[in-house]
Design a protein around this motif. Structure first.
Motif, short mmCIF file in Angstrom:
data_model
loop_
_atom_site.label_atom_id
_atom_site.label_comp_id
_atom_site.label_asym_id
_atom_site.label_seq_id
_atom_site.Cartn_x
_atom_site.Cartn_y
_atom_site.Cartn_z
N UNK A 1 -71.18 27.19 77.36
CA UNK A 1 -70.85 28.19 76.35
C UNK A 1 -71.97 29.21 76.30
N UNK A 2 -71.59 30.48 76.46
CA UNK A 2 -72.54 31.59 76.35
C UNK A 2 -71.90 32.59 75.40
N UNK A 3 -72.51 32.76 74.23
CA UNK A 3 -71.90 33.57 73.18
C UNK A 3 -71.98 35.06 73.42
N UNK A 4 -71.03 35.76 72.80
CA UNK A 4 -71.00 37.22 72.91
C UNK A 4 -72.17 37.87 72.19
N UNK A 5 -72.68 37.21 71.17
CA UNK A 5 -73.85 37.77 70.49
C UNK A 5 -75.08 37.74 71.38
N UNK A 6 -75.15 36.72 72.21
CA UNK A 6 -76.27 36.59 73.14
C UNK A 6 -76.18 37.66 74.23
N UNK A 7 -75.02 37.80 74.82
CA UNK A 7 -74.78 38.80 75.88
C UNK A 7 -73.41 39.43 75.64
N UNK A 8 -73.37 40.64 75.16
CA UNK A 8 -72.08 41.27 74.84
C UNK A 8 -71.19 41.53 76.05
N UNK A 9 -71.79 41.74 77.23
CA UNK A 9 -70.99 42.05 78.42
C UNK A 9 -70.63 40.77 79.19
N UNK B 1 -79.23 17.87 71.57
CA UNK B 1 -80.66 18.11 71.70
C UNK B 1 -80.85 19.61 71.82
N UNK B 2 -81.70 20.17 70.97
CA UNK B 2 -81.98 21.61 71.01
C UNK B 2 -83.29 21.88 71.70
N UNK B 3 -83.29 22.88 72.54
CA UNK B 3 -84.49 23.32 73.22
C UNK B 3 -84.55 24.84 73.20
N UNK B 4 -85.58 25.42 73.77
CA UNK B 4 -85.71 26.88 73.75
C UNK B 4 -84.72 27.60 74.66
N UNK B 5 -84.19 26.90 75.67
CA UNK B 5 -83.29 27.53 76.62
C UNK B 5 -81.82 27.34 76.26
N UNK B 6 -81.48 26.16 75.74
CA UNK B 6 -80.10 25.85 75.40
C UNK B 6 -80.03 24.62 74.53
N UNK C 1 -73.25 22.52 77.39
CA UNK C 1 -74.51 23.26 77.38
C UNK C 1 -74.25 24.62 76.75
N UNK C 2 -74.93 24.88 75.62
CA UNK C 2 -74.78 26.14 74.90
C UNK C 2 -76.06 26.95 75.14
N UNK C 3 -75.91 28.09 75.79
CA UNK C 3 -77.07 28.90 76.17
C UNK C 3 -77.72 29.54 74.95
N UNK C 4 -79.03 29.66 75.01
CA UNK C 4 -79.83 30.39 74.02
C UNK C 4 -80.53 31.54 74.74
#
Length: 114
Positions: free
Chosen positions: A47-55, A25-30, A83-86
């Protein structure tokens, strides 16, 4: 006193299986992916991607907030959840994260059941 914290998807194979076979299920937050695990326990991976937050410090902060929101959401046992963060998760309030986890889990579980 028993812990209210959900278990974690610790091994890469567990995480990959939940991610690939889970209903999303996709939402605006994750994005929430849910898969029944048959083990009778709730296991959650983040999962929090490096493109989302490089540090790494930023990624870890979002992961900690998502972990606390998942704990507060009181999800039922017997599922593997990824849960994959957006981008919206970065600035969302804690209440928004909790309600987003609850809604995302409910919708993905409904989708998987029917």
């Amino acid at each position: 006193m028993p812990s209210t914290a959900p278990g974690r998807l610790r091994k890469g194979a567990q995480f990959d299986t939940a991610f690939e076979q889970g209903t999303a299920f996709s939402g605006p937050l994750f994005v929430v992916r849910v898969r029944a695990n048959g083990a009778g326990v709730l296991r959650v991976g983040y999962a929090v991607g490096k493109r989302l937050l490089p540090r790494a410090t930023g990624r870890n902060r979002v992961r900690r907030r998502l972990r606390a929101a998942t704990r507060a959401a009181g999800l039922p046992t017997g599922f593997d959840v990824v849960i994959v963060a957006r981008g919206g998760a970065l600035t969302a309030s804690f209440d928004q994260l909790v309600s987003g986890v609850q809604a995302g889990f409910a919708r993905a579980a409904r989708k998987a059941a029917g």
